[in-house]
Design a protein around this motif. Structure first.
Motif, PDB file in Angstrom:
ATOM      1  N   SER A 214     -28.855   5.257  23.830  1.00  0.00           N
ATOM      2  CA  SER A 214     -27.661   4.875  23.364  1.00  0.00           C
ATOM      3  C   SER A 214     -26.965   5.948  22.730  1.00  0.00           C
ATOM      4  O   SER A 214     -26.464   5.659  21.492  1.00  0.00           O
ATOM      5  N   LYS A 215     -26.947   7.171  23.153  1.00  0.00           N
ATOM      6  CA  LYS A 215     -26.386   8.331  22.653  1.00  0.00           C
ATOM      7  C   LYS A 215     -24.803   8.118  22.574  1.00  0.00           C
ATOM      8  O   LYS A 215     -24.261   7.895  23.410  1.00  0.00           O
ATOM      9  N   ALA A 216     -24.281   8.970  21.545  1.00  0.00           N
ATOM     10  CA  ALA A 216     -23.011   8.903  21.483  1.00  0.00           C
ATOM     11  C   ALA A 216     -22.447  10.611  21.101  1.00  0.00           C
ATOM     12  O   ALA A 216     -23.440  11.112  21.952  1.00  0.00           O
ATOM     13  N   GLY A 217     -21.582  10.828  20.695  1.00  0.00           N
ATOM     14  CA  GLY A 217     -21.194  12.075  20.669  1.00  0.00           C
ATOM     15  C   GLY A 217     -22.168  13.444  20.036  1.00  0.00           C
ATOM     16  O   GLY A 217     -22.326  14.214  20.918  1.00  0.00           O
ATOM     17  N   CYS A 218     -22.656  13.172  19.128  1.00  0.00           N
ATOM     18  CA  CYS A 218     -23.688  14.048  18.627  1.00  0.00           C
ATOM     19  C   CYS A 218     -24.908  14.091  19.748  1.00  0.00           C
ATOM     20  O   CYS A 218     -25.403  15.134  20.169  1.00  0.00           O
ATOM     21  N   GLY A 219     -25.484  13.120  20.220  1.00  0.00           N
ATOM     22  CA  GLY A 219     -26.351  13.008  21.429  1.00  0.00           C
ATOM     23  C   GLY A 219     -26.108  13.704  22.620  1.00  0.00           C
ATOM     24  O   GLY A 219     -26.871  14.338  23.005  1.00  0.00           O
ATOM     25  N   TYR A 220     -24.835  13.432  23.037  1.00  0.00           N
ATOM     26  CA  TYR A 220     -24.363  14.121  24.242  1.00  0.00           C
ATOM     27  C   TYR A 220     -24.230  15.664  24.144  1.00  0.00           C
ATOM     28  O   TYR A 220     -24.586  16.392  24.951  1.00  0.00           O
ATOM     29  N   PHE A 221     -23.854  16.229  22.872  1.00  0.00           N
ATOM     30  CA  PHE A 221     -23.824  17.436  22.615  1.00  0.00           C
ATOM     31  C   PHE A 221     -25.044  18.101  23.045  1.00  0.00           C
ATOM     32  O   PHE A 221     -25.373  19.185  23.533  1.00  0.00           O
TER      33      PHE A 221
ATOM     34  N   ALA B 140       6.373  -6.340  21.957  1.00  0.00           N
ATOM     35  CA  ALA B 140       7.509  -7.037  21.430  1.00  0.00           C
ATOM     36  C   ALA B 140       8.797  -6.234  21.698  1.00  0.00           C
ATOM     37  O   ALA B 140       9.819  -7.024  21.934  1.00  0.00           O
ATOM     38  N   LEU B 141       8.484  -4.947  21.849  1.00  0.00           N
ATOM     39  CA  LEU B 141       9.775  -4.155  22.405  1.00  0.00           C
ATOM     40  C   LEU B 141      10.101  -4.252  23.831  1.00  0.00           C
ATOM     41  O   LEU B 141      11.042  -3.736  24.445  1.00  0.00           O
ATOM     42  N   GLY B 142       9.273  -5.128  24.611  1.00  0.00           N
ATOM     43  CA  GLY B 142       9.535  -5.447  26.020  1.00  0.00           C
ATOM     44  C   GLY B 142       8.734  -4.345  26.906  1.00  0.00           C
ATOM     45  O   GLY B 142       8.953  -4.511  28.168  1.00  0.00           O
ATOM     46  N   GLY B 143       7.584  -3.957  26.458  1.00  0.00           N
ATOM     47  CA  GLY B 143       6.797  -2.999  27.213  1.00  0.00           C
ATOM     48  C   GLY B 143       5.852  -3.947  28.224  1.00  0.00           C
ATOM     49  O   GLY B 143       5.810  -5.204  28.101  1.00  0.00           O
ATOM     50  N   ALA B 144       5.716  -3.338  29.572  1.00  0.00           N
ATOM     51  CA  ALA B 144       5.027  -3.908  30.437  1.00  0.00           C
ATOM     52  C   ALA B 144       3.858  -4.398  29.881  1.00  0.00           C
ATOM     53  O   ALA B 144       3.080  -3.671  29.393  1.00  0.00           O
ATOM     54  N   PRO B 145       3.521  -5.671  30.403  1.00  0.00           N
ATOM     55  CA  PRO B 145       2.271  -6.289  29.715  1.00  0.00           C
ATOM     56  C   PRO B 145       1.062  -5.935  30.327  1.00  0.00           C
ATOM     57  O   PRO B 145       0.080  -6.713  30.647  1.00  0.00           O
ATOM     58  N   MET B 146       0.831  -4.720  30.585  1.00  0.00           N
ATOM     59  CA  MET B 146      -0.395  -4.030  30.841  1.00  0.00           C
ATOM     60  C   MET B 146      -1.476  -4.521  29.634  1.00  0.00           C
ATOM     61  O   MET B 146      -1.332  -4.261  28.569  1.00  0.00           O
ATOM     62  N   PRO B 147      -3.045  -4.763  30.022  1.00  0.00           N
ATOM     63  CA  PRO B 147      -3.805  -5.124  28.943  1.00  0.00           C
ATOM     64  C   PRO B 147      -4.207  -3.980  28.378  1.00  0.00           C
ATOM     65  O   PRO B 147      -4.169  -2.804  28.878  1.00  0.00           O
ATOM     66  N   LEU B 148      -4.779  -3.916  27.135  1.00  0.00           N
ATOM     67  CA  LEU B 148      -5.282  -3.098  26.504  1.00  0.00           C
ATOM     68  C   LEU B 148      -6.937  -2.969  26.553  1.00  0.00           C
ATOM     69  O   LEU B 148      -7.394  -3.967  25.977  1.00  0.00           O
ATOM     70  N   VAL B 149      -7.623  -2.090  27.276  1.00  0.00           N
ATOM     71  CA  VAL B 149      -8.945  -2.102  27.291  1.00  0.00           C
ATOM     72  C   VAL B 149      -9.612  -1.314  26.298  1.00  0.00           C
ATOM     73  O   VAL B 149      -9.500   0.103  26.058  1.00  0.00           O
ATOM     74  N   LEU B 150     -10.372  -1.918  25.346  1.00  0.00           N
ATOM     75  CA  LEU B 150     -11.122  -1.044  24.445  1.00  0.00           C
ATOM     76  C   LEU B 150     -12.808  -1.109  24.923  1.00  0.00           C
ATOM     77  O   LEU B 150     -13.439  -2.317  25.039  1.00  0.00           O
ATOM     78  N   ALA B 151     -13.247  -0.014  25.494  1.00  0.00           N
ATOM     79  CA  ALA B 151     -14.782   0.340  25.728  1.00  0.00           C
ATOM     80  C   ALA B 151     -15.160   1.228  24.794  1.00  0.00           C
ATOM     81  O   ALA B 151     -15.038   2.057  24.523  1.00  0.00           O
ATOM     82  N   GLY B 152     -16.452   0.151  24.027  1.00  0.00           N
ATOM     83  CA  GLY B 152     -17.268   0.841  23.170  1.00  0.00           C
ATOM     84  C   GLY B 152     -17.783  -0.233  22.235  1.00  0.00           C
ATOM     85  O   GLY B 152     -17.417  -1.373  22.170  1.00  0.00           O
ATOM     86  N   GLY B 153     -18.932   0.159  21.675  1.00  0.00           N
ATOM     87  CA  GLY B 153     -19.691  -0.831  21.010  1.00  0.00           C
ATOM     88  C   GLY B 153     -18.976  -1.178  19.548  1.00  0.00           C
ATOM     89  O   GLY B 153     -18.192  -0.470  19.122  1.00  0.00           O
TER      90      GLY B 153
ATOM     91  N   TYR C  14     -19.991  -1.753  24.996  1.00  0.00           N
ATOM     92  CA  TYR C  14     -20.696  -0.459  25.694  1.00  0.00           C
ATOM     93  C   TYR C  14     -20.576  -0.319  27.352  1.00  0.00           C
ATOM     94  O   TYR C  14     -21.124  -1.449  27.764  1.00  0.00           O
ATOM     95  N   VAL C  15     -20.189   0.610  28.087  1.00  0.00           N
ATOM     96  CA  VAL C  15     -20.052   0.608  29.246  1.00  0.00           C
ATOM     97  C   VAL C  15     -21.127   1.789  29.772  1.00  0.00           C
ATOM     98  O   VAL C  15     -21.348   2.574  29.187  1.00  0.00           O
ATOM     99  N   SER C  16     -21.399   1.695  30.987  1.00  0.00           N
ATOM    100  CA  SER C  16     -22.201   2.618  31.708  1.00  0.00           C
ATOM    101  C   SER C  16     -21.336   3.901  31.996  1.00  0.00           C
ATOM    102  O   SER C  16     -20.281   3.778  31.922  1.00  0.00           O
ATOM    103  N   ASP C  17     -21.945   5.053  32.223  1.00  0.00           N
ATOM    104  CA  ASP C  17     -21.129   6.235  32.523  1.00  0.00           C
ATOM    105  C   ASP C  17     -20.335   5.886  33.978  1.00  0.00           C
ATOM    106  O   ASP C  17     -19.476   6.583  33.862  1.00  0.00           O
TER     107      ASP C  17
END
Length: 385
Positions: free
Chosen positions: A13-20, A226-239, A265-268
């Motif tokens: 379950s490593k994050a930034g410090c662990g990846y370093f 609200a300003l009429g932007g293309a309705p692309m979904p916003l994907v939040l990837a993280g625990g 949380y997603v796989s690499d």
């Protein structure tokens, strides 16, 4: 050289410090297999993972493991005891990577990785327990570390501004790099995005917590729609992190809960696909020691909108649109502009690939090995005059 290296945060379950720590030790073993490496599955008692090092990927002729502790208490007793250095075989180098810092080393040169002090900048970004423990480790490093490795120029500046009496010539910037070795990898589509066409979603990668600023991001996204932007979904990837228990309620209040996909949380492999196929990678973090998701997204050609604060401009260079993280309307306008300008988006993608090539684990590992040599050639700091 006998190198003792903290790998306590490099588990599954490593994050930034662990990846370093993970990437540096792998690169050093490959570059300099002649050294003896003692890897420490536990290091102090601040961060503890009882499963280390059962699923550990490090191997080499001169790679050995230090003691494995099954409880936090046994780890604390060992690492704070006067005999720890001798029990470890008195490594010439001991490198701390998880904020905790020993103070009793008599002969080993202590190298301390400093990430950032966001916990001291804004108390609302973390918990009291984490804030006290992190500050305790950093403060100990000022007294005991022979050298400090900062992960960016911004982090180095912050360390010296808080602790101006630490010798400037003993703090060295060594950049993190992407965890991904193969920039041509295509990755694997997450099941949650089975019905979302490639290239038609905004992406944000990171733990859902106040410092990562997803609350303002979804406010900007609501304004964009609200300003009429293309309705692309916003994907939040993280625990899910701390202090964000009301985040789902916030989405409902903004009226965007149907457009925001929290996929956890997603796989690499899944993360590679997400970076490669997003319309743009959004990183509005309020404070970063480095900002790894910016670099990793760029490695796979993600057009990038990111904060203009702390270390992020160092990582992004001229290859991203940089916006003040508090400027919600500025983010909405930048998204609106980019959504309506595919050419600019593609130009940012090309610039991202070029910028990502400036960061390389081999160069970082070479710099760290050189620092070790300098540390051994210098007296311990407490004995220096």
């Amino acid at each position: 050289m006998h190198i003792g290296f903290d790998i306590s945060q490099t588990g599954s379950s490593k994050a930034g410090c662990g990846y370093f720590a993970h990437a540096l030790i792998k690169a050093m073993i490959e570059l300099a297999p002649e050294h003896r490496y003692s890897l420490f599955p536990s290091f102090g008692d601040f961060y503890f993972d009882s499963m280390m090092p059962i699923l550990n990927p490090y191997s080499g002729r001169e790679v050995h493991y230090g003691p494995r502790h099954l409880t936090r208490e046994t780890a604390r007793v060992f690492w704070t005891g006067a005999g720890a250095e001798a029990s470890l075989g008195k490594p010439e180098i001991i490198h701390a990577n998880n904020f905790w810092c020993p103070t009793q080393l008599a002969s080993s040169r202590l190298i301390y990785t400093f990430y950032d002090m966001s916990f001291a900048v804004e108390p609302a970004w973390t918990t009291e327990t984490n804030r006290v423990s992190c500050f305790d480790g950093v403060f100990r490093s000022v007294m005991a570390a022979d050298w400090v490795v900062a992960i960016s120029e911004a982090s180095r500046t912050q360390y010296l501004s808080v602790f101006p009496h630490f010798p400037e010539d003993r703090i060295r910037v060594i950049y993190p790099c992407s965890r991904f070795a193969d920039s041509s990898a295509v990755g694997k589509r997450p099941k949650a995005l089975d019905d979302v066409p490639a290239g038609s979603y905004w992406l944000n990668v990171g733990t859902i917590e106040p410092r990562k600023n997803q609350r303002r991001l979804v406010e900007a996204y609501a304004s964009y729609l609200a300003l009429g932007g293309a309705p692309m979904p916003l994907v939040l990837a993280g625990g899910k992190g701390w202090l964000m228990e009301d985040f789902q309620k916030h989405l409902v209040e903004l009226g965007v809960e149907a457009h925001v996909m929290m996929i956890g949380y997603v796989s690499d492999d899944e993360l590679i696909w997400l970076y490669r196929n997003c319309y743009a990678n959004l990183y509005p973090s309020l404070f970063e020691g480095f900002g790894l998701p910016v670099l990793e997204g760029m490695q796979f050609g993600a057009a990038t909108l990111a904060s203009n604060t702390t270390s992020i401009p160092e990582v992004a260079g001229d290859a991203a649109i940089l916006i003040a993280p508090e400027d919600t309307e500025g983010w909405a306008q930048a998204m609106l502009r980019l959504a309506g300008n595919r050419l600019e988006r593609d130009q940012l993608s090309a610039a991202a690939l070029k910028q990502a090539g400036r960061f390389d684990w081999k160069r970082s590992a070479e710099a760290l090995l050189q620092l070790y040599e300098e540390a051994l050639a210098s007296p311990k700091r407490r004995m220096a005059t």
